[in-house]
Design a protein around this motif. Sequence first.
Motif, PDB file in Angstrom:
ATOM      1  N   VAL A 468       0.831  -1.209   0.000  1.00  0.00           N
ATOM      2  CA  VAL A 468       0.000   0.000   0.000  1.00  0.00           C
ATOM      3  C   VAL A 468       0.863   1.256   0.000  1.00  0.00           C
ATOM      4  O   VAL A 468       0.584   2.224  -0.730  1.00  0.00           O
ATOM      5  CB  VAL A 468      -0.936  -0.012   1.219  1.00  0.00           C
ATOM      6  N   PHE A 469       1.920   1.258   0.797  1.00  0.00           N
ATOM      7  CA  PHE A 469       2.738   2.462   0.944  1.00  0.00           C
ATOM      8  C   PHE A 469       3.489   2.811  -0.341  1.00  0.00           C
ATOM      9  O   PHE A 469       3.534   3.981  -0.752  1.00  0.00           O
ATOM     10  CB  PHE A 469       3.723   2.265   2.096  1.00  0.00           C
ATOM     11  N   THR A 470       4.099   1.814  -0.981  1.00  0.00           N
ATOM     12  CA  THR A 470       4.986   2.095  -2.114  1.00  0.00           C
ATOM     13  C   THR A 470       4.257   2.765  -3.276  1.00  0.00           C
ATOM     14  O   THR A 470       4.734   3.791  -3.790  1.00  0.00           O
ATOM     15  CB  THR A 470       5.682   0.804  -2.565  1.00  0.00           C
ATOM     16  N   PRO A 471       3.108   2.249  -3.770  1.00  0.00           N
ATOM     17  CA  PRO A 471       2.447   2.955  -4.875  1.00  0.00           C
ATOM     18  C   PRO A 471       2.024   4.373  -4.524  1.00  0.00           C
ATOM     19  O   PRO A 471       2.166   5.289  -5.351  1.00  0.00           O
ATOM     20  CB  PRO A 471       1.228   2.058  -5.173  1.00  0.00           C
ATOM     21  N   LEU A 472       1.508   4.569  -3.298  1.00  0.00           N
ATOM     22  CA  LEU A 472       1.114   5.919  -2.904  1.00  0.00           C
ATOM     23  C   LEU A 472       2.316   6.855  -2.835  1.00  0.00           C
ATOM     24  O   LEU A 472       2.262   8.006  -3.307  1.00  0.00           O
ATOM     25  CB  LEU A 472       0.410   5.873  -1.549  1.00  0.00           C
ATOM     26  N   ALA A 473       3.420   6.378  -2.254  1.00  0.00           N
ATOM     27  CA  ALA A 473       4.612   7.219  -2.143  1.00  0.00           C
ATOM     28  C   ALA A 473       5.179   7.553  -3.516  1.00  0.00           C
ATOM     29  O   ALA A 473       5.611   8.693  -3.764  1.00  0.00           O
ATOM     30  CB  ALA A 473       5.660   6.506  -1.289  1.00  0.00           C
ATOM     31  N   LEU A 474       5.189   6.580  -4.414  1.00  0.00           N
ATOM     32  CA  LEU A 474       5.701   6.836  -5.762  1.00  0.00           C
ATOM     33  C   LEU A 474       4.823   7.842  -6.500  1.00  0.00           C
ATOM     34  O   LEU A 474       5.337   8.716  -7.214  1.00  0.00           O
ATOM     35  CB  LEU A 474       5.774   5.525  -6.545  1.00  0.00           C
TER      36      LEU A 474
END
Length: 889
Positions: A468-474
């Motif tokens: 969840v974190f990685t796509p949002l952060a990218l």
Amino acid sequence: MFDSPPDFFSLVIAIAALIFARKAYVDAKQLRTRLDAIEASTAMPAKPVPPPLPEFEQVTTAPSPELVSEPSPTLVPGETAAPAPEVRTATPPPLPPADRGFEEVIGTRWVVWIGGLALALGGFFLVRYSIEAGLLGPRVRTFLGGLFALALLGAGEWTRRKESIADIAALPIANIPAILTAAGTAVAFATVYAAYALYDFIAPATAFILLGLVALGTLAAALLHGPALAGLGVIGAFATPLLVSSEKPDYWALYVYLAIVTAAALGLARIRLWRWLAVTTIVLAIVWTLPCLSCGPSMVAPHVFHVVAGFVIAALLVVCGFLFGPAIEEGRIEPISCLSLAVYLLGATAIVLASRHADAAMIAFAVLVAATLFVAWRAPAATGAVAAAAALVFVVFAEWAVRGNPDVLVMPGGALPGMGGPAITDQSVTLHLIAAAIFAIGFGGAGFLSQGRSASAVIPVVWSAAGVFTPLALLIALFARIAHLDRSIPFAILAIVLAAAFGGATEALARRDNRPGLMISTALFATGTLGALALALTFALEKGWLTIALALMSLGTSWISLQRPIPFLRTLAAILAAIVVARIGYQPRIVGDALGDTPIFNWLLWGYGIPAASFWAAGHFLRQRGDDAALRMIEAAAILFTLLLAFMEIRHAIYNGHIYTAVPTLLEFALDLCVALALAIGLERLRVKTGSIVHNVGAVLLTVFAGLVGVFGVLILENPMLTWTNIGGSFVNILLLAYALPAVLMLLLSYAVAGRRSIAYANTLAAGALVFALAYVSLEIRRLYHGQNLIEGLTGDAEQYTYSIAWLAFGVVLLGIGFLVNSERARFASAAVIGLTILKAFAIDMSTLTGVYRALSFIGLGLVLVAIGWLYQKILFRRRAPPPAPASP
């Protein structure tokens, strides 16, 4: 290859050898203690056999008291004999091991350790003596040093085999073979280094190879001699490149050598299961990526080889449950396995940042991230490395977004409308967009597919959190770089697509049977759904309205969580608050230059005031259902926005709308100090009602901040006695705001914390109030004599005398208050002020005042001191007359 260290490096190696030998002894001592305990608990205790007596001695041995019954007592006529007591044979407990005496400690331990050091130093000193006396030539000295090293190594091996044959190696008193071998390797290091650095007998490449062979041989000998040699070998191996200097460093040769050393050390750690050796090797190996920080993109290849080779070796030998790694129980995350992968990912990240995102570095970084996901998928013990990989992916893209914004940024298929900038191809953006898409799909897909694969609840939660974190952060990083954080409909569409993907994952997981960690993972994907929708709102709205909308969305989510107690809604409210904090961190002015010139009523009031009010209300809603991390984040955001609102409005008002003025003035320091103290008083009152740790810590932090501003800002940096500051009028001036009002607020704060915090805390605040009050009195006197600029002019007798009189009067007033309200703190403050006045009288007035002023100063001081003594005797410590003695009869 690199700069040569000082000449006494060899001596340091010898001392290190002694230290490692000491560690080996401690390990052996622990083994001996454990074996003694096992033998004492299992063996049958035997009775001690007395030593044989000489034939000419005749000793009458009495029977054992355990086997002889006591004689019957004499019976008196008419008495009945009592039954004889039962005789039991008791087994004596095992005797405790005797303590080692002083002689044994000296004879079996210290002499061996000192002897090992003496052997190593003897080789060094012998060479030094031969040099100073001119007895032998350099070649002979080097040859003899090598022979001495071989002799020590041979002695170490001979003693090891003797101990093995004699079967005494299990419990060594002092590890003599290890100490001899360590001394031999130290002398070998010194001999090779001397032949290279001192006498130029061998070329740098030859010295490099020989030193490496000595280090590898030391690691091999550690298989027989224990961890002491392993530590010496790994330090010597990684220090070898520092011993050999070269004008043109060959990074390929260096990193091939380090790969061999790393493989040897990690192989030894795997065979002997030495965790400390694995950690030491990985840390020392990654330190050798530091040279890449000073190299350009043309030197990326050897550095990439170093981290890739180290990653592969660590994955093969260190990661538990993967190929040749140690075994581990199922469902357990092992720290060393995670660290071994995360450290090399950190090295790859450093190479990417140092090379300014060169293509080769980015490709290698992507490969290592993919390899991390693969290894963690096959070996759950390394799942922690997934979280590290997600964080480092964001670091790489965030640095790329912040480092600069090119004029032209296009998508792989052409420019998207709304991106801004002319249509010129940028390969860097194309590469990063492709990598971001791969990372988002990889982390998101793995986070979803990993659910239900493990019996542990932690492992699927880590995967889902990273997914969840990685796509949002990218998406945020790409938006910052490409859209410049301005309104962008294409990015809003991407955020909606991501929200749909997370929503589908949430729906699919909600229909599954309950498995460990499934509920938390479902909540994480649901949170990602709402987070992506919040990003879509962020990308579609403009400037300050975005901040206000997200803050109101956090308030609404908190209210909904009160009506529908779904756990992830509380977390979502905190995440939205964090996004608002990040938003104002990037653009503190909320709307750029369009703040407005009107004090107070400008965009800062809406951009900071509405979020502050929203967070205070959200905290009120969340507190009704418990105290958790989400509530604490909301409360912290409320305090932060309240404080920032006050500080930003102060700067806006003082500098006519320009909040980026570099140097603060006394007026700003004074207002910030008063605001911080007032907020600290409010939080101290509030924490009594709420019991919130955030309110508690916030009050302390605000008090500390106020203390720093007061000491360094008001009393030192912008002190009117030290800077050219225009004070203003005689009594209504900036001194009231900078010194008098803070003194009052500090005193109120000290009473607010009285009885609720430590006495020292309250007394420190009271002392600060006293310092600021005394400073205000002194500066006002200075203003009367020197006008608006206190730094101008000399101090005359009248002014010095006025200081003494004012300080003395101030102390007397404090004493009177202490008597009236029976305050010990006020009386102590009075004593401090009067003591300072006395010190001034004898240290300054006596030498600077002249004529009548000097006499009046001491006369007034004396009278006041006598009066004070009288008051203490008659009022506070009045002695009562003793009662009359009773009349004698």
